[in-house]
Design a protein around this motif. Structure first.
Motif, PDB file in Angstrom:
ATOM      1  N   LYS A   1       3.385  72.096  18.935  1.00  0.00           N
ATOM      2  CA  LYS A   1       4.413  70.772  18.803  1.00  0.00           C
ATOM      3  C   LYS A   1       3.631  69.788  18.190  1.00  0.00           C
ATOM      4  CE  LYS A   1       6.065  71.950  23.650  1.00  0.00           C
ATOM      5  NZ  LYS A   1       6.157  71.676  24.917  1.00  0.00           N
ATOM      6  N   PRO A   2       4.364  68.873  17.749  1.00  0.00           N
ATOM      7  CA  PRO A   2       3.817  67.508  16.876  1.00  0.00           C
ATOM      8  C   PRO A   2       2.816  66.887  17.769  1.00  0.00           C
ATOM      9  CG  PRO A   2       6.178  67.655  16.912  1.00  0.00           C
ATOM     10  CD  PRO A   2       5.796  68.579  18.068  1.00  0.00           C
ATOM     11  N   LYS A   3       1.766  66.492  17.268  1.00  0.00           N
ATOM     12  CA  LYS A   3       0.396  65.831  17.900  1.00  0.00           C
ATOM     13  C   LYS A   3       0.582  64.159  17.513  1.00  0.00           C
ATOM     14  CE  LYS A   3      -2.797  69.582  17.565  1.00  0.00           C
ATOM     15  NZ  LYS A   3      -1.411  70.678  17.029  1.00  0.00           N
ATOM     16  N   ARG A   4      -0.076  63.492  17.974  1.00  0.00           N
ATOM     17  CA  ARG A   4      -0.138  61.984  17.902  1.00  0.00           C
ATOM     18  C   ARG A   4      -0.120  61.532  16.473  1.00  0.00           C
ATOM     19  NH1 ARG A   4      -4.337  57.652  20.432  1.00  0.00           N
ATOM     20  NH2 ARG A   4      -3.310  55.592  19.629  1.00  0.00           N
ATOM     21  N   GLY A   5      -1.004  62.241  15.564  1.00  0.00           N
ATOM     22  CA  GLY A   5      -1.176  61.978  14.277  1.00  0.00           C
ATOM     23  C   GLY A   5       0.190  62.418  13.281  1.00  0.00           C
ATOM     24  N   ASP A   6       1.101  63.132  13.908  1.00  0.00           N
ATOM     25  CA  ASP A   6       2.265  63.630  13.319  1.00  0.00           C
ATOM     26  C   ASP A   6       3.521  62.496  13.323  1.00  0.00           C
ATOM     27  OD1 ASP A   6       1.734  66.637  12.450  1.00  0.00           O
ATOM     28  OD2 ASP A   6       1.565  67.053  14.494  1.00  0.00           O
ATOM     29  N   THR A   7       3.158  61.756  13.899  1.00  0.00           N
ATOM     30  CA  THR A   7       4.352  60.492  13.787  1.00  0.00           C
ATOM     31  C   THR A   7       3.554  59.420  13.098  1.00  0.00           C
ATOM     32  OG1 THR A   7       5.144  60.614  16.215  1.00  0.00           O
ATOM     33  CG2 THR A   7       5.379  58.633  15.126  1.00  0.00           C
TER      34      THR A   7
END
Length: 328
Positions: free
Chosen positions: A140-146
Motif C-alpha cells: 500500500k502507499p506509504k507516507r512518502g507516496d503522497t
C-alpha cells in the motif's frame, strides 16, 4: 500397498492443482490489466479513471506496475485554478514518459476527477485537490507516496524527481517549445532599436542615471520577492480551503510560498522603497520647506505602513517570531 501410489497421486493433485490454477488465473488477470492500461496509455498519456476503473486497476491485486494518480477537480463549476495549473504540468510529465525511448509498462499516469469518481475521494478520506499519490507495485502507499504539493510545487521537473524517488523511474521532462520568451526579447530589441533610430542624434538618454536606477530597482524587487523561486518550483497562485471556501494568499510555512505572496511582498517592498526615496528627496532637494515637510511625512507614513505589513507576513510564516512593528 497397491493403493498407496494412488493415494499419493490424489494428495499431489489436491495440494498442487488448485494453487497452480490460481497462479495461472492471477497471471491472466494481470496480463489483461497491463494490456488494458497499455492500450489506454497509447491513446492518452494520462488515463482518466472513475471509481470502477480505479478499484479494478489500481487498488485490486494482482499488480506489478506503479500508478501515479492525480486527484483533481477540473470541472469549471469547481473553480479550482490550481487544479488546471497542476494538470498542465502533470500532462507534460506524462507525455515526457509516454514518448520517451525508455517507456515501459512499469509505471502509468492516471487521473481521478472528483465529478467522475467522488466515491474514490470518500474511500481515501481525501478532502483537497489537487493531490498526487503513488500506488506502488507492491503493498500500500506509504507516507512518502503522497506528494508534498505545498512544499515542492507542481512543476513537472519537481514531480519527476519525486517519481524517480518513489519508483526508480527517471523521466527526462521535455517541455513543448514556447515562443513567448523569444517574442518578448525581439519586441524589446525592436523598441531599443526604434529609440536609437528616432534619437540617433541625441543618445543622452542612455546615460540617464535615473532610468538605469529605476530599471535596476525593478529587477532587485522582483528577485527579492521570490519570482525566481516561482519560476523554478511552479507553486500555485493561492490556496482555497475546500471546506470553508476561504482563499489564502500567504503560505503558512517558511519553506514554501504562493505566487500571490510574491506579488504582495513585491508591493510592500516597493512601498518601503518609495518611502525612503521621498525621505531622501525631502532632505536633499531645493524645494520650499512646505513641500519638503509633506514629502517627509508621506515618506515616513509609507515606510511605517508597508514595513509593518512586511513584518506581519514574516510573523505569519515564522510563528515563533516575537516582535511586531506598528500593527498586525
Amino acid at each position: 500397498m497397491a493403493a498407496l501410489p494412488v493415494l499419493v497421486l490424489l494428495l499431489l493433485l489436491c495440494w498442487g492443482g488448485p494453487p497452480a490454477a490460481g497462479q495461472k488465473r492471477k497471471e491472466m488477470v494481470l496480463s489483461e490489466k497491463v494490456n488494458q492500461l497499455m492500450e489506454w496509455a497509447s491513446k492518452r498519456s494520462v488515463i482518466r479513471m472513475n471509481g470502477d476503473k480505479f478499484r479494478r486497476l489500481v487498488k485490486a491485486p494482482p499488480r506489478n506496475y506503479s500508478v501515479i494518480v492525480m486527484f483533481t477537480a477540473l470541472q469549471p463549476h469547481r473553480q479550482c485554478v490550481v487544479c488546471k495549473q497542476a494538470d498542465e504540468e502533470y500532462q507534460i510529465l506524462a507525455n515526457s514518459w509516454r514518448y520517451s525511448s525508455a517507456f515501459t509498462n512499469k509505471i502509468f499516469f492516471a487521473m481521478v476527477d472528483f465529478d467522475e469518481g467522488s466515491d474514490v475521494f470518500q474511500m481515501l478520506n481525501m478532502n483537497s485537490a489537487p493531490t498526487f499519490i503513488n500506488f506502488p507495485a507492491k503493498g500500500k502507499p506509504k507516507r512518502g507516496d503522497t506528494y508534498e504539493l505545498q512544499v515542492r510545487g507542481f512543476a513537472a521537473e519537481q514531480l519527476a524527481r519525486w517519481v524517480a524517488d518513489r519508483t526508480d523511474v527517471n523521466i527526462r521532462v521535455i517541455r513543448p517549445p514556447s515562443y513567448a520568451g523569444p517574442l518578448m526579447l525581439g519586441l524589446l530589441l525592436a523598441v531599443v532599436a526604434g529609440l536609437v533610430y528616432l534619437r540617433g542624434s541625441n543618445l543622452d538618454f542612455l546615460y540617464n542615471k535615473t532610468g538605469w536606477a529605476f530599471a535596476a530597482l525593478c529587477f532587485v524587487l522582483a528577485m527579492t520577492s521570490g519570482q525566481m523561486w516561482n519560476h523554478i518550483r511552479g507553486p500555485p497562485y493561492a490556496h482555497k480551503n475546500p471546506h470553508t471556501g476561504q482563499v489564502n494568499y500567504i503560505h503558512g510555512s517558511s519553506q514554501a510560498q504562493f505566487v500571490a505572496e510574491t506579488h504582495i511582498v513585491l508591493l510592500f517592498n516597493g512601498g518601503v522603497t518609495l518611502g525612503m526615496v521621498l525621505l531622501h528627496e525631502a532632505a536633499t532637494s531645493d524645494m520650499d520647506v512646505g513641500k519638503r515637510k509633506l514629502m517627509c511625512i508621506a515618506g515616513i507614513g509609507l515606510v511605517v505602513l508597508f514595513f509593518s505589513w512586511l513584518l506581519s507576513v514574516f510573523r505569519s510564516k515564522y510563528h515563533g517570531y516575537p516582535y511586531r512593528y506598528g500593527f498586525s
